[in-house]
Design an enzyme around this catalytic site. Structure first.
Site, PDB file in Angstrom:
ATOM      1  N   GLY A   1       0.831  -1.195   0.000  1.00  0.00           N
ATOM      2  CA  GLY A   1       0.000   0.000   0.000  1.00  0.00           C
ATOM      3  C   GLY A   1       0.858   1.234   0.000  1.00  0.00           C
ATOM      4  N   GLY A   2       0.209   2.377   0.196  1.00  0.00           N
ATOM      5  CA  GLY A   2       0.920   3.633   0.130  1.00  0.00           C
ATOM      6  C   GLY A   2       2.020   3.747   1.164  1.00  0.00           C
ATOM      7  N   MET A   3       1.798   3.132   2.331  1.00  0.00           N
ATOM      8  CA  MET A   3       2.768   3.278   3.404  1.00  0.00           C
ATOM      9  C   MET A   3       3.957   2.345   3.251  1.00  0.00           C
ATOM     10  SD  MET A   3       0.698   4.020   6.910  1.00  0.00           S
ATOM     11  CE  MET A   3       0.883   2.321   7.367  1.00  0.00           C
ATOM     12  N   GLY A   4       3.814   1.326   2.437  1.00  0.00           N
ATOM     13  CA  GLY A   4       4.878   0.343   2.300  1.00  0.00           C
ATOM     14  C   GLY A   4       4.269  -1.021   2.076  1.00  0.00           C
TER      15      GLY A   4
ATOM     16  N   VAL B   1       3.503  -5.144   3.561  1.00  0.00           N
ATOM     17  CA  VAL B   1       3.317  -5.962   4.753  1.00  0.00           C
ATOM     18  C   VAL B   1       3.679  -7.401   4.414  1.00  0.00           C
ATOM     19  CG1 VAL B   1       1.731  -6.656   6.576  1.00  0.00           C
ATOM     20  CG2 VAL B   1       1.363  -4.513   5.355  1.00  0.00           C
TER      21      VAL B   1
ATOM     22  N   LYS C   1       5.904  -4.947   8.815  1.00  0.00           N
ATOM     23  CA  LYS C   1       5.585  -3.830   7.929  1.00  0.00           C
ATOM     24  C   LYS C   1       6.856  -3.126   7.549  1.00  0.00           C
ATOM     25  CE  LYS C   1       0.975  -2.601   8.878  1.00  0.00           C
ATOM     26  NZ  LYS C   1       0.054  -1.815   8.164  1.00  0.00           N
TER      27      LYS C   1
ATOM     28  N   ASP D   1      -6.759   6.444  12.089  1.00  0.00           N
ATOM     29  CA  ASP D   1      -7.132   5.795  10.832  1.00  0.00           C
ATOM     30  C   ASP D   1      -8.000   4.569  11.113  1.00  0.00           C
ATOM     31  OD1 ASP D   1      -7.308   5.428   8.111  1.00  0.00           O
ATOM     32  OD2 ASP D   1      -5.364   4.431   7.912  1.00  0.00           O
TER      33      ASP D   1
END
Lengths: 843, 191
Positions: A88-91, A93, A110, A203
């Site tokens: 995803g956008g954050m990295g 998993v 993560k 979130d």
């Protein structure tokens, strides 16, 4: 792009890369009047830069392309990546497997995009992660580990939760409203717990609220949105952090997240409101109100959502089928569902989803209270307001979203004020107690009196007995006395006597005060004493709790936070965990420089700590500069004969000796030993460290007889004072063994090294290079005893642990190269010169 | 002993192309020797550990010609360029062997890498190498950061301490170099 145009753009690019996006725009506008072609080039280049942020362009190591095993790149903390779970956008998993065969085998790892963190964010990331790791709740997926890999990749290791998102879970089982609300209360209890630890989620969405196969709620990603926020240095969030991708999900975002206002506990109240809405009516509050992302954002800011009871009962024919399906999933009909929602649940959801944070429920607990009351059929506390009958599109322009942060700010001020007052009261009391005791015992503290006195011991013992016997009815007074006595014992180097006293003090504080600055102080003292006793894990646990409490009660920049950071750094250092140690030492030094100034003895201590650590990491120039500064400060502030000055001198001598100036190092070590003997008394175990330092240099200068005598003296001092199995004893033993080996007495060195290795196995991390040194020396001893096969195994073990560092003079580098030479010597002595060849220096 | 070493270093400093090539050749030979020895010691498939190889090469050279070396920063600058050559040559050789059915290679995700993938990897790297040469002609310190970081695996902190600059500066050089390369390599980006 031609070389010429690059050359023209390059100096501008240097500046632009340091600018914020607003500054960039201004700069480019200014330039536009002069040279529009240049501006176009620069804009193109900046665009490349922006795109790079989301990519891994050149970030992988070229060595990997050569088929070097990827494992070291796939190992994060104790976990090895097994399988990609999602991106995803954050990295990304990954499913991780513990490598040391621990029974809690699996975890979610993560890998966070390093671009989101920025170079300055790493220390902060570690600190935040430490706080999050303490967040323990049955409904929160535990953060197991966090850090930055050697390749610079920030990572989090989280409890692996197998399950499905809460909304799907409910729908698949056609749970009725009561069951859904009960599950929702589990979610709320987890969020409330986090809030009481001053951690917000920010979130909350179904994919972060999982239900395990056993039907237990687990919240994922707590506090991670905050973890990823940039440095708060420049105040509010800049346009740049927005570009970097603020971590929230538009459909569930609160208005203040979209306007860039402050995220607070009220944000989570809104998030829970959205989640409740989804669970009740089967869609998001803003769903169906917007087409484009922009419209969605606008809807969150301006449009009041349909009441839940209206949302499930659409008058439109084409949506009737959908309404029927939603009701069926809740084990009812649309009409019954509408009636169940109308009234209290409408009111609860509306209050949670207020645009203005200050109009929402004041806390998650208050929201949960109303849901519980509804379930128990008691009247709810929220009052229905003039909730608009239909969605009022563009009704109210949302101009004052920044006022939102007032709620949290006020709450924090109130908390700080409350504890501040209490702290002052307590302090007055503590002052009285300590002045009484200090009078009685002042000569006991060598740092006050300058010399040790033999009668002090009995005085202290009498004091301790009195506290335990007479003060049972006065817990607070008793706690203060226990603490004070424990600290005095600890400073006298008798941590064995200190630990039980300090443990009692902590136990009392926990019972009578709960989380408080006093408890933090007790934990800090206990951690220090445990560290002295080499109970490093226990020390770390106590200190980390102390740090969290102090940060919470005193703020991040209080000198006392510096004290605990510093002690925690030392504990990590003793464990050989250099990265963590460095982060804590740097934090301590920064706090102290700011709060106390550079010319302060505590600041000097931090300089020494960091200097020594950098030396161990191979950055000797930076180390020596810091250690010199520390020595200067100590000489000026504490005086030339103070024990701290002695310590600073010894630390500096260590780097000087490493640099090869043995003569200067010898005289500095001699002076340091004299200082410590004079001020701490001849029996203080700290003297042993000075002796072994001096012996180390003497040995290198060929003065073996004096070196041997000093090592023996040091061991005789250290063993009874610290216990025979203390890591410091192992260092003394290795030192003496080196002298023996130089003297050609392998059989005398062998038992010392074997014992040292036993101690190290118990107290150092497995990969500590100092274990490699001991293995290597033992291998050398066995070579000389002609026990070649055993020697070979040991030397090979050593070469696993010893690495050539950037600094060719670093002890580890020297030991690594010496180990090679020892291997070559082994094979020559063994009569296998062909195996010796690879270890000979390349010619 | 290789007594000519001091000459090429100083001559390379002065910018003489031939001398620079001589230095390059010496370093290349040294590093390959070290890499082979390392492989012989730990067996095939092991991590080559570029950083420790470079350090050792430096120690070897410094030992042989202790007075000759101007400073470590410059050494690493040259050596990293050499390491880039080694990596690219290595990929090319791998490709050749793979075509001949000689060697199996495992990629990051554990799947076997086909000859095609290897060929394109080698090509990508060669393109990257050429772009780096162009960049080196314009701003040598930018190209060097890429050599040191990407090809040798040094950290920003290590590079900063070699050069006596701040980590921030190295980071900026890195960002800038990547911008240049991304611009000039266009869509054909390596991993």
């Amino acid at each position: 792009m031609t070389p010429e145009s690059w050359q023209r753009a390059s100096p501008h690019l240097d500046r632009l890369l340091e600018f914020s996006s607003i500054e960039r725009r201004r700069y480019l506008q200014h330039l536009l009047t002069e040279d529009s072609a240049l501006v176009a080039d620069l804009e193109g280049l900046l665009d490349e830069g922006r795109q790079l942020q989301g990519e891994r362009f050149l970030e992988q190591d070229a060595q990997e392309l050569l088929g070097a095993p990827a494992t070291e790149r796939r190992v994060f903390g104790a976990y090895e990546l097994e399988q990609l779970l999602g991106e995803g956008g954050m990295g990304s998993v990954w499913l991780g497997q513990r490598r040391d065969g621990h029974f809690e085998g699996r975890a979610a790892v993560k890998l966070l995009s390093a671009a989101l963190l920025g170079p300055s964010g790493i220390t902060r990331f570690r600190r935040e992660a430490t706080i999050l790791a303490r967040l323990q709740h049955p409904h929160i997926a535990q953060l197991l580990d966090a850090g930055v890999s050697p390749a610079g990749q920030p990572f989090l290791v989280l409890e692996f939760v197998e399950g499905e998102p809460i909304d799907q879970w409910c729908d698949r089982r056609s749970l009725d409203l009561r069951a859904r609300l009960s599950l929702f209360l589990e979610v709320a209890s987890a969020v409330a717990h986090a809030h009481s630890n001053l951690v917000v989620h920010a979130d909350l969405k179904p994919s972060n609220v999982m239900v395990s196969r056993e039907g237990r709620v687990k919240l994922l990603d707590f506090g991670i949105a905050k973890l990823l926020e940039g440095d708060a240095r420049d105040g509010g969030p800049s346009a740049l952090t927005l570009e970097a991708g603020r971590a929230f999900t538009p459909s569930f975002a609160a208005p203040e997240q979209i306007t860039g206002g402050n995220v607070s506990t009220a944000t989570d109240v809104y998030g829970l409101g959205s989640l409740l809405y989804l669970l009740l009516v089967g869609r998001y509050p803003t769903e169906g109100l917007a087409g484009t992302p922009r419209e969605l954002l606008q809807a969150v800011l301006e449009t009041e959502p349909d009441r839940p009871s209206e949302a499930v009962h659409s008058p439109r024919a084409e949506e009737r089928e959908q309404s029927a399906e939603i009701a069926r999933r809740r084990g009812t009909t649309p009409e019954r569902l509408r009636r169940a929602l109308r009234g209290d649940l409408d009111t609860i959801v509306a209050k949670a989803l207020k645009k203005k944070p200050e109009e929402r429920y004041g806390s998650v607990a208050a929201l949960a209270e109303d849901v519980s009351r509804y379930l128990e059929q008691k009247p709810i506390l929220a009052r229905p307001d003039s909730f608009p009958y239909k969605a009022r599109k563009f009704a109210r322009r949302h101009l004052r979203s920044l006022a939102a942060l007032a709620t949290l700010a006020l709450a924090l001020v109130a908390v700080a004020g409350f504890y501040g007052a209490r702290l002052r009261r307590e302090r007055a009391r503590a002052d009285r107690v300590s002045s009484f005791l200090t009078e009685l015992l002042s000569q006991a503290d060598p740092f006050v009196a300058g010399q040790g006195e033999p009668t002090v011991k009995s005085l202290l013992a009498a004091g301790a007995a009195r506290v335990r016997k007479d003060l049972a009815g006065e817990p607070e007074f008793r706690r203060d006395m226990l603490t004070l006595l424990g600290r005095i014992y600890e400073r006298r180097g008798d941590s064995g006597a200190a630990v039980p006293l300090l443990e009692d003090a902590v136990g009392l504080a926990r019972k009578t005060l709960g989380p408080s600055p006093e408890l933090a102080q007790g934990l800090n003292d206990l951690g220090v004493a445990l560290g002295q006793r080499a109970e490093l894990e226990a020390a770390r646990t106590a200190l980390e709790e102390a740090l969290t409490l102090r940060q919470r009660f005193l703020g991040l920049e209080d000198p006392l936070v510096g004290v605990t950071e510093s002690e925690l750094g030392r504990t990590f250092l003793d464990q050989g965990r250099l990265e963590e140690a460095e982060a804590h030492f740097r934090a301590a030094l920064a706090i102290r420089r700011k709060a106390l100034g550079s010319a302060h003895h505590e600041t000097a201590t931090s300089m020494s700590d960091l200097g020594l650590l950098l030396r161990q990491k191979g950055d000797r120039a930076a180390a020596e500069a810091l250690l010199r500064e520390a020595l200067q400060v100590n000489r000026a502030v504490a005086g030339p004969r103070h024990p701290d000055t002695g310590t600073a001198l010894a630390n500096l001598a260590l780097t000087v000796s490493e640099r090869g100036d043995l003569k200067a190092a010898e005289s500095m070590f001699r002076e340091a030993l004299a200082i410590s003997q004079a001020s701490l008394g001849r029996d203080h175990p700290d003297n042993a460290v000075r002796m072994s330092n001096l012996a180390f240099v003497l040995r290198q200068r060929g003065k073996l007889a004096e070196a041997e005598a000093l090592c023996r003296q040091g061991l005789a001092l250290a063993r009874p004072a610290l216990g025979p199995d203390h890591p410091a004893v192992s260092r003394q033993e290795v030192g003496l063994a080196r002298v023996y080996l130089d003297q050609g007495r392998a059989e005398a060195a062998e038992p010392l090294l074997r014992h040292a290795l036993e101690i190290q196995a118990a107290s150092y991390v497995r990969t500590d290079w100092r274990r490699g040194a001991a293995f290597s020396l033992l291998g050398d001893a066995l070579t000389r005893e002609r026990r070649f096969a055993e020697a070979e195994a040991l030397l090979e073990q050593a070469s696993e642990l010893l690495h050539v560092l950037p600094d060719p003079d670093a002890f580890q580098t020297r030991e690594a190269l010496a180990n090679r030479a020892r291997l070559a010597a082994l094979y020559r002595a063994w009569g296998r010169p062909e195996k010796a060849a690879p270890y000979l220096p390349l010619r | 002993m290789e007594p000519y070493l001091s000459t090429p270093v100083h001559a390379a400093e002065a910018g003489a192309v031939q001398a620079s090539e001589a230095l390059f050749a010496t370093l290349y030979r040294d590093l390959r020797g070290l890499a082979r020895r390392e492989l012989a010691r730990v067996g095939p498939g092991a991590a080559l550990g570029a950083t420790s190889l470079l350090h050792e090469a430096y120690l070897n050279l410094a030992e042989r010609e202790s007075m000759a070396f101007p400073d470590r920063a410059r050494f690493f600058g040259y050596a990293a360029r050499v390491m880039r050559g080694l990596v690219i040559d290595g990929l090319r050789r791998r490709h050749a062997q793979k075509r001949g059915g000689g060697l199996e290679i495992t990629s990051l995700d554990g799947k076997e890498v086909g000859a095609e993938a290897l060929a394109s990897q080698a090509e990508e790297m060669e393109r990257l190498g050429r772009a780096l040469d162009e960049l080196a002609a314009l701003e040598p310190e930018l190209a060097q950061v890429v050599d040191l970081k990407f090809f040798c695996g040094f950290t920003f902190a290590e590079i900063a301490s070699h050069r006596g600059v701040t980590e921030r500066t190295v980071q900026r050089h890195w960002d800038k170099a990547r911008i240049y390369l991304r611009r000039n390599l266009g869509a054909e980006l390596p991993a």
